[in-house]
Design an enzyme around this catalytic site. Sequence first.
Site, PDB file in Angstrom:
ATOM      1  N   ASP A  14      -2.869  -6.610  -0.439  1.00  0.00           N
ATOM      2  CA  ASP A  14      -3.945  -5.658  -0.741  1.00  0.00           C
ATOM      3  C   ASP A  14      -4.902  -6.301  -1.761  1.00  0.00           C
ATOM      4  OD1 ASP A  14      -4.024  -2.212  -0.632  1.00  0.00           O
ATOM      5  OD2 ASP A  14      -5.342  -3.293  -1.994  1.00  0.00           O
ATOM      6  N   ASN A  32      -0.799   6.810   3.987  1.00  0.00           N
ATOM      7  CA  ASN A  32      -1.728   7.926   3.805  1.00  0.00           C
ATOM      8  C   ASN A  32      -2.427   8.285   5.119  1.00  0.00           C
ATOM      9  OD1 ASN A  32      -1.183   7.798   1.007  1.00  0.00           O
ATOM     10  ND2 ASN A  32      -2.782   6.247   0.721  1.00  0.00           N
ATOM     11  N   GLN A  57      -6.319   8.600   2.135  1.00  0.00           N
ATOM     12  CA  GLN A  57      -6.653   7.501   3.055  1.00  0.00           C
ATOM     13  C   GLN A  57      -8.121   7.123   2.907  1.00  0.00           C
ATOM     14  OE1 GLN A  57      -5.995   8.280   7.261  1.00  0.00           O
ATOM     15  NE2 GLN A  57      -6.014   6.087   7.748  1.00  0.00           N
ATOM     16  N   HIS A  80      -2.103   2.014   8.385  1.00  0.00           N
ATOM     17  CA  HIS A  80      -1.456   0.927   7.636  1.00  0.00           C
ATOM     18  C   HIS A  80      -0.363   1.503   6.759  1.00  0.00           C
ATOM     19  CE1 HIS A  80      -4.954   2.410   5.411  1.00  0.00           C
ATOM     20  NE2 HIS A  80      -4.233   2.222   4.313  1.00  0.00           N
ATOM     21  N   HIS A  86       1.583   0.897   3.164  1.00  0.00           N
ATOM     22  CA  HIS A  86       1.584   0.194   1.877  1.00  0.00           C
ATOM     23  C   HIS A  86       3.014  -0.168   1.488  1.00  0.00           C
ATOM     24  CE1 HIS A  86      -2.540   1.410   0.472  1.00  0.00           C
ATOM     25  NE2 HIS A  86      -2.338   2.395   1.311  1.00  0.00           N
TER      26      HIS A  86
END
Length: 134
Positions: free
Chosen positions: A31, A87, A94, A100, A102
């Site tokens: 990230d 999310n 989100q 995706h 995390h």
Amino acid sequence: MEENCIFCKIARGEIPSATLYEDEEFRVILDLGPASKGHALVIPKIHAANLFELPDETAAKALVIAKKVATQLKEGLQADGLNVVQNNGAAAGQTVDHFHIHLIPRYENDTVNVKWVPGTLGEADKEDILKLFR
Ligand code: 5GP
Ligand code: ZN
């Protein structure tokens, strides 16, 4: 592939990323705004905006890959714990509308905040919800 989707471009390698894992269907990247050291994102190469749009087969594979990379992160970085966060919708936090997961390694006394104030399960809410599943 959605034309203006940044994660479609990253997942397919059109935009470079710090890649920890890649196969035909997924890319796992670091990230760019990490919550902690090692914060990574599991991204499918197909476009699905969120969990509700994700094909079952992709959903199943995503968790296997999340487990594999999470294990490597936790061991390699000697993290004390790790949050798996996903999310769906702006109300849920989100910001990128391409599914995706995390992976957020956790360290004793870090500043990551994945918490809520616990409420109380009321009888009316409980009945409303249970009714949906009968
Ligand atoms: P969300 O809030 O949608 O669950 O998570 C989106 C995440 O993607 C955020 O943690 C944000 O830092 C990360 N992110 C957004 N744009 C980029 C990018 O271009 N590259 C990378 N590596 N991460 C990004
Ligand atoms: Zn996309």
